[in-house]
Design a protein around this motif. Structure first.
Motif, PDB file in Angstrom:
ATOM      1  N   ALA A  38       0.837  -1.203   0.000  1.00 34.79           N
ATOM      2  CA  ALA A  38       0.000   0.000   0.000  1.00 34.79           C
ATOM      3  C   ALA A  38       0.871   1.252   0.000  1.00 34.79           C
ATOM      4  N   GLY A  39       0.493   2.219  -0.829  1.00 30.94           N
ATOM      5  CA  GLY A  39       1.214   3.473  -0.898  1.00 30.94           C
ATOM      6  C   GLY A  39       2.362   3.496  -1.884  1.00 30.94           C
ATOM      7  N   ARG A  40       2.732   2.328  -2.449  1.00 26.19           N
ATOM      8  CA  ARG A  40       3.839   2.266  -3.398  1.00 26.19           C
ATOM      9  C   ARG A  40       3.354   2.620  -4.809  1.00 26.19           C
ATOM     10  N   THR A  41       3.985   3.588  -5.420  1.00 24.37           N
ATOM     11  CA  THR A  41       3.654   3.928  -6.799  1.00 24.37           C
ATOM     12  C   THR A  41       4.223   2.856  -7.725  1.00 24.37           C
ATOM     13  N   HIS A  42       3.411   2.365  -8.636  1.00 20.88           N
ATOM     14  CA  HIS A  42       3.868   1.318  -9.539  1.00 20.88           C
ATOM     15  C   HIS A  42       3.373   1.568 -10.961  1.00 20.88           C
ATOM     16  N   ALA A  43       4.256   1.288 -11.913  1.00 21.34           N
ATOM     17  CA  ALA A  43       3.934   1.383 -13.331  1.00 21.34           C
ATOM     18  C   ALA A  43       3.848  -0.029 -13.893  1.00 21.34           C
ATOM     19  N   PHE A  44       3.014  -0.217 -14.913  1.00 20.85           N
ATOM     20  CA  PHE A  44       2.789  -1.567 -15.422  1.00 20.85           C
ATOM     21  C   PHE A  44       2.387  -1.529 -16.889  1.00 20.85           C
ATOM     22  N   ARG A  45       2.714  -2.639 -17.571  1.00 22.53           N
ATOM     23  CA  ARG A  45       2.329  -2.808 -18.959  1.00 22.53           C
ATOM     24  C   ARG A  45       2.462  -4.279 -19.320  1.00 22.53           C
ATOM     25  N   ALA A  46       1.718  -4.712 -20.326  1.00 18.53           N
ATOM     26  CA  ALA A  46       1.799  -6.094 -20.795  1.00 18.53           C
ATOM     27  C   ALA A  46       1.472  -6.131 -22.285  1.00 18.53           C
ATOM     28  N   GLU A  47       2.268  -6.876 -23.034  1.00 17.35           N
ATOM     29  CA  GLU A  47       2.028  -7.016 -24.456  1.00 17.35           C
ATOM     30  C   GLU A  47       1.474  -8.392 -24.762  1.00 17.35           C
ATOM     31  N   GLY A  48       0.681  -8.480 -25.827  1.00 18.72           N
ATOM     32  CA  GLY A  48       0.157  -9.762 -26.263  1.00 18.72           C
ATOM     33  C   GLY A  48      -0.937 -10.292 -25.360  1.00 18.72           C
ATOM     34  N   LEU A  49      -1.245 -11.581 -25.526  1.00 18.72           N
ATOM     35  CA  LEU A  49      -2.274 -12.222 -24.722  1.00 18.72           C
ATOM     36  C   LEU A  49      -1.859 -12.204 -23.256  1.00 18.72           C
ATOM     37  N   ASN A  50      -2.756 -11.792 -22.384  1.00 22.08           N
ATOM     38  CA  ASN A  50      -2.417 -11.772 -20.967  1.00 22.08           C
ATOM     39  C   ASN A  50      -3.677 -11.775 -20.115  1.00 22.08           C
ATOM     40  N   ARG A  51      -3.553 -12.337 -18.938  1.00 25.21           N
ATOM     41  CA  ARG A  51      -4.624 -12.299 -17.942  1.00 25.21           C
ATOM     42  C   ARG A  51      -4.004 -12.525 -16.573  1.00 25.21           C
ATOM     43  N   PHE A  52      -4.394 -11.692 -15.620  1.00 22.29           N
ATOM     44  CA  PHE A  52      -3.794 -11.744 -14.288  1.00 22.29           C
ATOM     45  C   PHE A  52      -4.871 -11.662 -13.214  1.00 22.29           C
TER      46      PHE A  52
END
Length: 272
Positions: A52-66
């Motif tokens: 909690a409180g941590r800034t995070h950047a994210f990205r995913a290419e192609g087929l994905n599911r999380f």
């Protein structure tokens, strides 16, 4: 606690959330993450615990599911989830589920599918105590059999096409399932013949021979792991062998010794 199954875009995004921790588990594909400047990824048996409180950047290419779980800070403390994360990963954001324990991870995903939640977002577990308790138990099991990782182990497959990294990570967490080459081709989004050629080129083996090797290597690791007290039959089942005799023959051909001899070096070995 809230959960959702999400797909991410190739365009990078970033945010933070102050009132809950976020646990991200891969079902398919690779999610690139940067948490407070520290890079890593969620792929295969690698997961992330975003404090909690941590800034995070994210990205995913192609087929994905999380699978994304938003765990209230108070709940994480009361149930010991936060303490387990701090103990097993030393508060690192990136964790690896130890070999043989991915079944708990997949069980968690399958439980969601049984509840018909695919496609739903932000569903609350507060009103579903039984489901919520089961998820907490499974999360504790996963965290207690995890370890800190530097991040990027799948990315380290230099030169391997992303689709092969995707199918390899997908298969690694499902070794106990009846995986066919058509299943692997579907995840790789290519024909069976082109998948065969790609595996031969980058992994030096056919898809099914590569899969057999992963199963036996995982079984070896499980037999040597002092924290795993499963019987040899249970280990065989967990890596896709329904017949213990067939598993023992394949294991002996690959490593030159029987599973029981490797198991004898494990101080917590269960009955065979």
């Amino acid at each position: 606690m809230q959960y959702s199954l999400r797909q991410y875009r190739a365009q990078a995004e970033s945010h933070s959330h102050s009132d809950f921790h976020q646990i991200i588990i891969s079902d398919l594909g690779r999610l690139e993450l940067e948490i407070e400047g520290r890079g890593g990824e969620v792929c295969g048996r690698q997961m992330a615990f975003v404090e909690a409180g941590r800034t995070h950047a994210f990205r995913a290419e192609g087929l994905n599911r999380f699978l994304v779980l938003d765990v209230d800070i108070d709940l994480a403390r009361r149930t010991g989830i936060e303490a387990l994360w701090q103990k097993t990963a030393h508060a690192s954001a990136y964790l690896e589920v130890l070999a043989g324990h991915q079944s708990g991870l997949l069980g968690l995903l399958n439980g969601y599918q049984d509840c018909d939640v695919i496609g739903l977002s932000g569903r609350s577990l507060n009103a579903a105590n039984d489901a919520g308790n089961d998820i907490v138990v499974r999360l504790r099991q996963i965290l207690s059999h995890s370890r800190q990782v530097p991040g990027g182990s799948y990315s380290a497959l230099d030169g391997v096409p992303a689709r092969l990294v995707r199918v390899a990570a997908w298969a690694e967490t499902r070794l106990g399932d009846n995986i066919s080459i058509s299943d692997m081709a579907r995840i790789a989004a290519q024909s069976e013949s082109s998948l065969f050629v790609a595996f031969q080129r980058y992994f030096g083996a056919s898809p099914m021979r590569w899969l057999a090797e992963q199963r036996l290597q995982t079984a070896w690791a499980m037999l040597r792991d002092a924290d795993i007290d499963l019987s040899i039959g249970d280990i065989a089942n967990s890596v896709g062998y329904q017949d213990q005799s067939a598993f023992s023959r394949a294991f002996s051909r690959r490593f030159g010794c029987a599973p029981v001899l490797v198991r004898s070096q494990n101080p917590n070995a269960a009955d065979t």
